[in-house]
Motif scaffolding. Structure first.
Motif, PDB file in Angstrom:
ATOM      1  N   LEU A 107       0.844  -1.191   0.000  1.00  0.00           N
ATOM      2  CA  LEU A 107       0.000   0.000   0.000  1.00  0.00           C
ATOM      3  C   LEU A 107       0.879   1.239   0.000  1.00  0.00           C
ATOM      4  O   LEU A 107       1.991   1.228   0.539  1.00  0.00           O
ATOM      5  CB  LEU A 107      -0.925   0.036   1.217  1.00  0.00           C
ATOM      6  CG  LEU A 107      -1.989  -1.070   1.263  1.00  0.00           C
ATOM      7  CD1 LEU A 107      -1.525  -2.217   2.144  1.00  0.00           C
ATOM      8  CD2 LEU A 107      -3.327  -0.530   1.749  1.00  0.00           C
ATOM      9  N   ALA A 108       0.364   2.298  -0.602  1.00  0.00           N
ATOM     10  CA  ALA A 108       1.061   3.581  -0.628  1.00  0.00           C
ATOM     11  C   ALA A 108       0.271   4.562   0.221  1.00  0.00           C
ATOM     12  O   ALA A 108      -0.942   4.744   0.023  1.00  0.00           O
ATOM     13  CB  ALA A 108       1.191   4.100  -2.053  1.00  0.00           C
ATOM     14  N   LEU A 109       0.940   5.188   1.183  1.00  0.00           N
ATOM     15  CA  LEU A 109       0.296   6.110   2.109  1.00  0.00           C
ATOM     16  C   LEU A 109       0.777   7.524   1.833  1.00  0.00           C
ATOM     17  O   LEU A 109       1.982   7.802   1.862  1.00  0.00           O
ATOM     18  CB  LEU A 109       0.640   5.721   3.551  1.00  0.00           C
ATOM     19  CG  LEU A 109       0.170   6.655   4.665  1.00  0.00           C
ATOM     20  CD1 LEU A 109      -1.351   6.586   4.802  1.00  0.00           C
ATOM     21  CD2 LEU A 109       0.838   6.307   5.993  1.00  0.00           C
ATOM     22  N   ASP A 110      -0.170   8.433   1.558  1.00  0.00           N
ATOM     23  CA  ASP A 110       0.149   9.852   1.427  1.00  0.00           C
ATOM     24  C   ASP A 110       0.271  10.421   2.834  1.00  0.00           C
ATOM     25  O   ASP A 110      -0.710  10.472   3.582  1.00  0.00           O
ATOM     26  CB  ASP A 110      -0.946  10.569   0.643  1.00  0.00           C
ATOM     27  CG  ASP A 110      -0.593  12.024   0.346  1.00  0.00           C
ATOM     28  OD1 ASP A 110      -0.296  12.759   1.308  1.00  0.00           O
ATOM     29  OD2 ASP A 110      -0.633  12.424  -0.816  1.00  0.00           O
ATOM     30  N   LEU A 111       1.454  10.858   3.218  1.00  0.00           N
ATOM     31  CA  LEU A 111       1.681  11.279   4.599  1.00  0.00           C
ATOM     32  C   LEU A 111       1.025  12.614   4.920  1.00  0.00           C
ATOM     33  O   LEU A 111       0.798  12.927   6.098  1.00  0.00           O
ATOM     34  CB  LEU A 111       3.183  11.352   4.879  1.00  0.00           C
ATOM     35  CG  LEU A 111       3.886   9.987   4.886  1.00  0.00           C
ATOM     36  CD1 LEU A 111       5.396  10.149   4.888  1.00  0.00           C
ATOM     37  CD2 LEU A 111       3.438   9.173   6.091  1.00  0.00           C
ATOM     38  N   ALA A 112       0.692  13.397   3.918  1.00  0.00           N
ATOM     39  CA  ALA A 112       0.019  14.674   4.171  1.00  0.00           C
ATOM     40  C   ALA A 112      -1.463  14.476   4.436  1.00  0.00           C
ATOM     41  O   ALA A 112      -2.045  15.091   5.336  1.00  0.00           O
ATOM     42  CB  ALA A 112       0.231  15.620   2.983  1.00  0.00           C
ATOM     43  N   THR A 113      -2.087  13.579   3.670  1.00  0.00           N
ATOM     44  CA  THR A 113      -3.539  13.393   3.811  1.00  0.00           C
ATOM     45  C   THR A 113      -3.898  12.195   4.672  1.00  0.00           C
ATOM     46  O   THR A 113      -5.021  12.103   5.170  1.00  0.00           O
ATOM     47  CB  THR A 113      -4.168  13.208   2.431  1.00  0.00           C
ATOM     48  OG1 THR A 113      -3.694  11.977   1.846  1.00  0.00           O
ATOM     49  CG2 THR A 113      -3.827  14.373   1.511  1.00  0.00           C
ATOM     50  N   GLY A 114      -2.977  11.249   4.827  1.00  0.00           N
ATOM     51  CA  GLY A 114      -3.282  10.021   5.561  1.00  0.00           C
ATOM     52  C   GLY A 114      -4.025   9.000   4.740  1.00  0.00           C
ATOM     53  O   GLY A 114      -4.419   7.948   5.264  1.00  0.00           O
ATOM     54  N   ASN A 115      -4.224   9.255   3.456  1.00  0.00           N
ATOM     55  CA  ASN A 115      -4.940   8.316   2.592  1.00  0.00           C
ATOM     56  C   ASN A 115      -3.986   7.229   2.083  1.00  0.00           C
ATOM     57  O   ASN A 115      -2.862   7.519   1.674  1.00  0.00           O
ATOM     58  CB  ASN A 115      -5.547   9.055   1.396  1.00  0.00           C
ATOM     59  CG  ASN A 115      -6.620  10.041   1.829  1.00  0.00           C
ATOM     60  OD1 ASN A 115      -7.351   9.788   2.796  1.00  0.00           O
ATOM     61  ND2 ASN A 115      -6.721  11.168   1.133  1.00  0.00           N
ATOM     62  N   ALA A 116      -4.468   5.998   2.108  1.00  0.00           N
ATOM     63  CA  ALA A 116      -3.678   4.861   1.632  1.00  0.00           C
ATOM     64  C   ALA A 116      -4.390   4.214   0.457  1.00  0.00           C
ATOM     65  O   ALA A 116      -5.624   4.128   0.438  1.00  0.00           O
ATOM     66  CB  ALA A 116      -3.471   3.838   2.739  1.00  0.00           C
ATOM     67  N   GLU A 160      -4.007   0.767  -2.377  1.00  0.00           N
ATOM     68  CA  GLU A 160      -3.277  -0.448  -2.682  1.00  0.00           C
ATOM     69  C   GLU A 160      -2.499  -0.257  -3.974  1.00  0.00           C
ATOM     70  O   GLU A 160      -2.985   0.353  -4.933  1.00  0.00           O
ATOM     71  CB  GLU A 160      -4.226  -1.636  -2.792  1.00  0.00           C
ATOM     72  CG  GLU A 160      -3.512  -2.970  -2.809  1.00  0.00           C
ATOM     73  CD  GLU A 160      -4.412  -4.125  -2.386  1.00  0.00           C
ATOM     74  OE1 GLU A 160      -4.079  -5.266  -2.749  1.00  0.00           O
ATOM     75  OE2 GLU A 160      -5.433  -3.889  -1.713  1.00  0.00           O
ATOM     76  N   VAL A 161      -1.281  -0.800  -3.997  1.00  0.00           N
ATOM     77  CA  VAL A 161      -0.398  -0.656  -5.155  1.00  0.00           C
ATOM     78  C   VAL A 161      -0.407  -1.966  -5.915  1.00  0.00           C
ATOM     79  O   VAL A 161      -0.021  -3.012  -5.377  1.00  0.00           O
ATOM     80  CB  VAL A 161       1.029  -0.296  -4.716  1.00  0.00           C
ATOM     81  CG1 VAL A 161       1.945  -0.186  -5.930  1.00  0.00           C
ATOM     82  CG2 VAL A 161       1.029   0.989  -3.921  1.00  0.00           C
ATOM     83  N   SER A 162      -0.825  -1.927  -7.141  1.00  0.00           N
ATOM     84  CA  SER A 162      -0.822  -3.140  -7.946  1.00  0.00           C
ATOM     85  C   SER A 162       0.606  -3.463  -8.358  1.00  0.00           C
ATOM     86  O   SER A 162       1.398  -2.582  -8.669  1.00  0.00           O
ATOM     87  CB  SER A 162      -1.692  -2.942  -9.198  1.00  0.00           C
ATOM     88  OG  SER A 162      -1.191  -1.879  -9.978  1.00  0.00           O
ATOM     89  N   GLY A 163       0.913  -4.740  -8.294  1.00  0.00           N
ATOM     90  CA  GLY A 163       2.244  -5.172  -8.701  1.00  0.00           C
ATOM     91  C   GLY A 163       3.299  -5.009  -7.631  1.00  0.00           C
ATOM     92  O   GLY A 163       4.475  -5.250  -7.874  1.00  0.00           O
ATOM     93  N   GLY A 164       2.894  -4.582  -6.434  1.00  0.00           N
ATOM     94  CA  GLY A 164       3.846  -4.459  -5.330  1.00  0.00           C
ATOM     95  C   GLY A 164       4.621  -3.167  -5.386  1.00  0.00           C
ATOM     96  O   GLY A 164       4.448  -2.340  -6.283  1.00  0.00           O
ATOM     97  N   ALA A 165       5.460  -2.993  -4.385  1.00  0.00           N
ATOM     98  CA  ALA A 165       6.225  -1.754  -4.297  1.00  0.00           C
ATOM     99  C   ALA A 165       7.694  -2.007  -4.007  1.00  0.00           C
ATOM    100  O   ALA A 165       8.409  -1.111  -3.619  1.00  0.00           O
ATOM    101  CB  ALA A 165       5.640  -0.860  -3.207  1.00  0.00           C
TER     102      ALA A 165
END
Length: 694
Positions: free
Chosen positions: A223-232, A234-239
């Motif tokens: 998952l990718a989390l935007d640290l400014a908004t707190g929104n996460a 899911e990242v397809s294909g992994g990170a």
């Protein structure tokens, strides 16, 4: 056979004087509550270091972990910036290898994984100490993370949710647990061990000994989390970072360890000069650097200080053409030294030489944190518990930054510790750490010894179960022997151990320091095997203490369901197959087939995870008053609960004082153990010698 002795008045007086002289000595509780340091990281500007402190508490039976930040110039004391939660552990009870702490690019925040409030999340702590909070709030525990280069987003990976795991455990409980190759037989099956901070059902995962929670095999989701908004999202294909061309260029060299210099796009490598199968002395390693650019060839370090040396760690000095490398001397209790190799000039200079560890204070491999000007290391040796040190890279000057164990260090200052080196009749060289007892009028002392590894601040041998400094303070000299590199043949391996032990006893006896017929021994894991080998095959040990299993037909049955991983390991390291197929080797190695050869008292303090494996030889010994068995609930191979650690330390102290000194602690709560031990002593006095060991 040696018996527990009735001490005469002079000996009693000497013991009382010794006890009085050591009233302020090192206690078992002090050794249990040693604070450990780790997870070091230097800030982006090189001015501060972040680190984690782990402090056991016997009173609360827990481990407190705390994150700190301190200036590298020691201009201010360490500042507490966040809670670290419960330590994350391997299934064998040992602490997990460092999970990684990351500074934000601007140096304002620290990011780290922590087990708090029943979940593993990524936390962000302000480096000025003004607050910390969880930034991930996933229904699953975070398995790993990485911070984006710009510090604006965080990628993290998770598996099954905590509720899914609980539901799977409950479904098994309700419907019955199916026994298959993944079930760790010999321990309770439902929520039988502590993983990720809670009682969890365990399954064998990737082998015959490594345990994991249910659903551990569920694939990672990134998952990718935007640290400014707190929104996460899911990242397809992994990170996970893609494989770069640089990685592809390094692959043919089969490097043992790598250190990347991202700014110069080059890599330092440690490569074994010959193939190594993980047994016997590690082959020499070659230290080299592979520069960026197609067709580049490795540049090898040719200086005498980096060739033919046991190099165990490498890292780059930021902003310099220098590789820092650590040499760990296996012939001197793992003493470590650090050097710097200038890749451009080829010159190697020493940075620091020590008589202990600089990699964390324990046997777990690690590295120092590094800035352009200095190393920050967790230093520890036989007389100094872990402390945080700054080492100037140019001058080698050392300065203590943070010392949570200062009071214990002051007490240890009066504890004599010697590095012991000796040879056996075959010319094999051995080494260890020797804690000579204070002796009355120069009289020889009893000896306790343990066999396996003795690096850093040695508290109680591998597994921390025999309080070496405390034993010495009570008149029993203590010796921790470093086992030489292992060999595949089991009998040869154990006989080398026997020779190391017997030759050490002979050396100390020839000096008049110890009583050769009054020796105790204890060990965990491989140390248990060697202890029982000595009980079966040597006259030199008069009392023993073990904390894990030795192979027996019952252990074979319980572990055999895991199939080929177990059978392969058994064939390779012990040359054992089915007991009916390899009876001669079973007869040589297993205590179950050598009960008539064990004539010394054996204390068994075992984890709940393992004790059932021992019952085919433990029960006959107990019935015949040759063994005393204690089992510690919810413990794995290496016990970790502080109250259990203290109980083990104290009982081992009582055990060896009873058998080697004839001493009984008058505390009423201990009356039961001494009543059993006196019956064991009576049995030894009445028994015929029987078959003597070879």
């Amino acid at each position: 056979m040696k018996r527990a002795r009735c001490l005469g008045a002079p000996a009693v007086a000497a013991l009382l004087l010794s006890a009085a002289a050591n009233a302020q000595g090192v206690s078992p509780r002090q050794l249990v509550e040693v604070a450990d340091l780790g997870e070091l990281a230097v800030s982006p500007d090189g001015s501060r270091v972040a680190f984690r402190l782990q402090q056991p508490s016997v009173e609360r039976n827990t481990h407190d972990t705390t994150w700190y930040v301190q200036p590298l110039d020691a201009s201010a004391p360490a500042r507490r910036v966040g809670e670290g939660g419960q330590p994350l552990r391997e299934s064998d009870g040992a602490s997990l290898a460092p999970a990684g702490v990351t500074w934000s690019p601007d140096g304002r925040f620290l990011y780290y994984r922590a087990l708090l409030d029943g979940r593993v999340a990524v936390w962000r702590a302000r480096a000025d100490g003004s607050g910390a909070r969880a930034v991930t709030r996933d229904a699953a525990d975070v398995r790993g993370f990485r911070l984006a280069a710009d510090g604006r987003s965080l990628h993290y990976r998770v598996g099954a949710t905590r509720q899914q795991v609980r539901d799977a455990e409950q479904a098994e409980y309700d419907n019955g647990i199916h026994i298959d190759a993944t079930v760790a037989l010999g321990q309770p099956l439902y929520r039988s061990g502590r993983l990720d901070g809670r009682a969890a059902t365990q399954r064998l995962h990737g082998g015959d000994v490594i345990r994991s929670p249910l659903l551990a095999g569920v694939a990672d989701r990134w998952l990718a989390l935007d640290l400014a908004t707190g929104n996460a999202r899911e990242v397809s294909g992994g990170a996970a970072p893609p494989v770069s061309p640089a990685h592809a260029r390094v692959a043919p060299f089969k490097a043992w360890k790598l250190a990347w210099d991202a700014h110069a796009a080059r890599v330092a490598m440690l490569v074994h000069v010959t193939e190594w199968q993980g047994v016997g002395p590690r082959p020499e390693v070659a230290l080299s650097v592979l520069a960026a650019g197609k067709g580049a060839r490795p540049v090898q370090c040719r200086d005498p200080l980096c060739t033919g040396k046991p190099i165990t760690a490498i890292q780059w000095r930021p902003g310099h053409d220098e590789v820092l490398f650590t040499v760990t001397d296996a012939d001197d209790s793992q003493a470590q030294s650090i050097f710097r190799w200038n890749v451009a000039s080829g010159r190697v200079l020493p940075v620091v030489r020590t008589s202990g560890l600089m990699n964390g204070g324990r046997g777990v491999p690690g590295t120092c944190a590094v800035s352009a000007a200095a190393l920050v290391c967790v230093a520890a040796d036989a007389r100094h518990p872990p402390r945080l040190e700054r080492v100037d890279l140019d001058s080698g000057d050392r300065r203590v930054l943070f010392d949570p164990n200062a009071a214990l260090a002051a007490d240890m200052a009066s504890v004599p510790v010697q590095r012991l080196h000796w040879q056996d009749a075959a010319g094999r060289r051995f080494n260890g750490l020797y804690f000579p007892a204070r002796r009355a009028a120069g009289q020889p002392a009893p000896l306790f010894l343990t066999y396996y590894r003795c690096s850093g601040f040695v508290r109680g041998g591998v597994g921390d179960e025999w309080p070496l400094a405390t034993l010495a303070g009570h008149g029993i000299s203590a010796l921790c022997i470093n086992a030489p590199p292992s060999v595949l043949d089991a009998v040869t391996r154990f006989e080398i151990g026997r020779s190391a032990i017997e030759s050490a006893i002979a050396l100390l006896s020839s000096r008049g320091e110890i009583e050769p017929g009054n020796v105790g021994m204890g060990g965990l894991s491989y140390g248990t095997e060697v202890t029982l080998w000595m009980a079966m095959h040597s006259h030199t040990v008069s009392a023993a203490s073990v904390s894990s299993i030795a192979f027996s037909p019952l252990a074979y049955t319980l572990m055999s369901l895991s199939g080929e991983p177990f059978f392969s390991r058994l064939r390779t390291y012990w040359q054992l197959g089915d007991p009916a197929a390899t009876p001669a080797q079973w007869k040589r190695l297993s205590p179950a087939f050598n009960l008539d050869r064990i004539h010394i008292p054996v204390l068994m303090q075992l984890p709940e995870q393992e004790y059932l494996h021992t019952l085919d030889y433990a029960v006959p010994l107990i019935r015949d008053r040759r063994a005393d068995l204690y089992v510690y609930p919810n413990e794995a191979h290496q016990k970790f609960q502080p109250r259990h650690k203290l109980a083990v330390y104290e009982r081992n102290l009582d055990w060896f004082r009873f058998w080697l000194q004839g001493f009984e602690d008058p505390q009423p709560a201990k009356a039961g153990q001494y009543a059993r031990w006196r019956m064991m002593a009576d049995r030894r006095g009445a028994a015929s010698p029987g078959q003597a060991p070879d």
